[in-house]
Enzyme design. Sequence first.
Site, PDB file in Angstrom:
ATOM      1  N   HIS A  78     -20.792 103.087 -89.006  1.00  0.00           N
ATOM      2  CA  HIS A  78     -20.312 102.000 -89.861  1.00  0.00           C
ATOM      3  C   HIS A  78     -19.240 101.203 -89.245  1.00  0.00           C
ATOM      4  O   HIS A  78     -19.264  99.908 -89.475  1.00  0.00           O
ATOM      5  CB  HIS A  78     -19.831 102.609 -91.147  1.00  0.00           C
ATOM      6  CG  HIS A  78     -21.192 103.382 -91.682  1.00  0.00           C
ATOM      7  ND1 HIS A  78     -20.925 104.134 -92.780  1.00  0.00           N
ATOM      8  CD2 HIS A  78     -22.386 103.313 -91.588  1.00  0.00           C
ATOM      9  CE1 HIS A  78     -22.160 104.591 -93.205  1.00  0.00           C
ATOM     10  NE2 HIS A  78     -22.881 104.263 -92.368  1.00  0.00           N
ATOM     11  N   HIS A 236     -28.747  98.844 -95.907  1.00  0.00           N
ATOM     12  CA  HIS A 236     -27.819  99.954 -95.262  1.00  0.00           C
ATOM     13  C   HIS A 236     -28.512 100.374 -94.026  1.00  0.00           C
ATOM     14  O   HIS A 236     -27.840 100.536 -93.055  1.00  0.00           O
ATOM     15  CB  HIS A 236     -27.392 101.088 -96.231  1.00  0.00           C
ATOM     16  CG  HIS A 236     -26.543 101.926 -95.465  1.00  0.00           C
ATOM     17  ND1 HIS A 236     -25.000 101.430 -95.586  1.00  0.00           N
ATOM     18  CD2 HIS A 236     -26.651 103.096 -94.787  1.00  0.00           C
ATOM     19  CE1 HIS A 236     -24.388 102.669 -94.691  1.00  0.00           C
ATOM     20  NE2 HIS A 236     -25.560 103.527 -94.396  1.00  0.00           N
ATOM     21  N   ASP A 240     -26.856 100.386 -90.297  1.00  0.00           N
ATOM     22  CA  ASP A 240     -26.848 101.572 -89.402  1.00  0.00           C
ATOM     23  C   ASP A 240     -27.540 101.209 -88.147  1.00  0.00           C
ATOM     24  O   ASP A 240     -26.797 101.557 -87.005  1.00  0.00           O
ATOM     25  CB  ASP A 240     -27.690 102.632 -89.853  1.00  0.00           C
ATOM     26  CG  ASP A 240     -26.873 103.243 -90.882  1.00  0.00           C
ATOM     27  OD1 ASP A 240     -25.729 103.446 -91.253  1.00  0.00           O
ATOM     28  OD2 ASP A 240     -27.539 104.324 -91.917  1.00  0.00           O
ATOM     29  N   HIS A 263     -30.701 107.302 -87.307  1.00  0.00           N
ATOM     30  CA  HIS A 263     -29.728 107.348 -86.319  1.00  0.00           C
ATOM     31  C   HIS A 263     -30.377 107.873 -84.959  1.00  0.00           C
ATOM     32  O   HIS A 263     -30.438 107.369 -83.849  1.00  0.00           O
ATOM     33  CB  HIS A 263     -28.581 107.880 -86.692  1.00  0.00           C
ATOM     34  CG  HIS A 263     -28.115 107.593 -87.717  1.00  0.00           C
ATOM     35  ND1 HIS A 263     -27.430 106.179 -87.908  1.00  0.00           N
ATOM     36  CD2 HIS A 263     -27.839 107.804 -88.881  1.00  0.00           C
ATOM     37  CE1 HIS A 263     -26.887 105.879 -88.903  1.00  0.00           C
ATOM     38  NE2 HIS A 263     -27.173 106.959 -89.698  1.00  0.00           N
TER      39      HIS A 263
END
Length: 311
Positions: A78, A236, A240, A263
């Site tokens: 973030h 979001h 990411d 991720h």
Amino acid sequence: MQNTLKASVAFEGVGLHSGKPARMVLIPAPAGHGIVFKRTDIALGNTVVPARWDLVERSPLCTRLVNGSGVSVSTVEHIMAALAGCGVHNALIEIDGPEVPIVDGSSAPFVRGIMEHGVQRLAAPIMAYEILKPVTVEKDGARATLLPSDRLTIEFHIDFAEAAIGRQSKVLDMRNGSFARELCDSRTFCRQADVETMQANGLALGGKPGENAVVFDGERVESGAGLRHSDEPVRHKMLDALGDLALAGGPILGRYVGERAGHALTNTLLRALFAEPGAVRAVACDAAMTARLPGQGLIWSEIPAEQRRVA
Ligand SMILES: [Zn+2]
């Protein structure tokens, strides 16, 4: 031209997964320095942890960097997204704990902190990574792709059984401050079903539903004062992706497509990109290329205002 911060800025709070408090200070750095973390709570050995794709440890729920001495910084995505979205290419990030503060679960407090003082132009061109041919990685029904393009575009698709999430898709050209305007205030989210599993595994210990994470439970949503966008989850995921792609070491000129990606898969994509001969090249950006990068055209009044800045 490359940028750094005009002034140091500090944030503090607990880490989402460790629950441990940390104070993090972003400090201006010279051209060519890149984004580099430094653990100030560890006295001995190499405490410097560069924000680079090849130092990412495989972990599914957050992005954790580990240097050759085993010194790590967790949940960097973030703050990396905030720096990339504000066009900050160089900064030293001193942190006195193992994990970046989660603050409100989004990047907005970081963006506000950075842009309160603004960015400082440096006397060196930005080095960007131009995608020259498509690279795709897949795992367990998830896929992440980078395609050639003259700008960074992020496209994301998610598909959750939870009725309150469901299918969400979004595409965004990352020029013209669109990160700050469209993505930066979208918060971390998870499913209630995952919370107990995570906590049993020593994760999400700092999570406070509605305060620093949105929790979905079927049709029920624990989101504090409500969702910030009706499609906050996919936004979001795009946040990411920007943070994880920033670990390339410079802005990417290409189109990222994430389909249920996370991720670990985005990091696998960077590893595949740099391993594939002729798939990417480093270029010094001219004025026209620079104008297409994230952070260009960012306007203070477009940064969502309601966020709490911790320090
Ligand atoms: Zn996240």
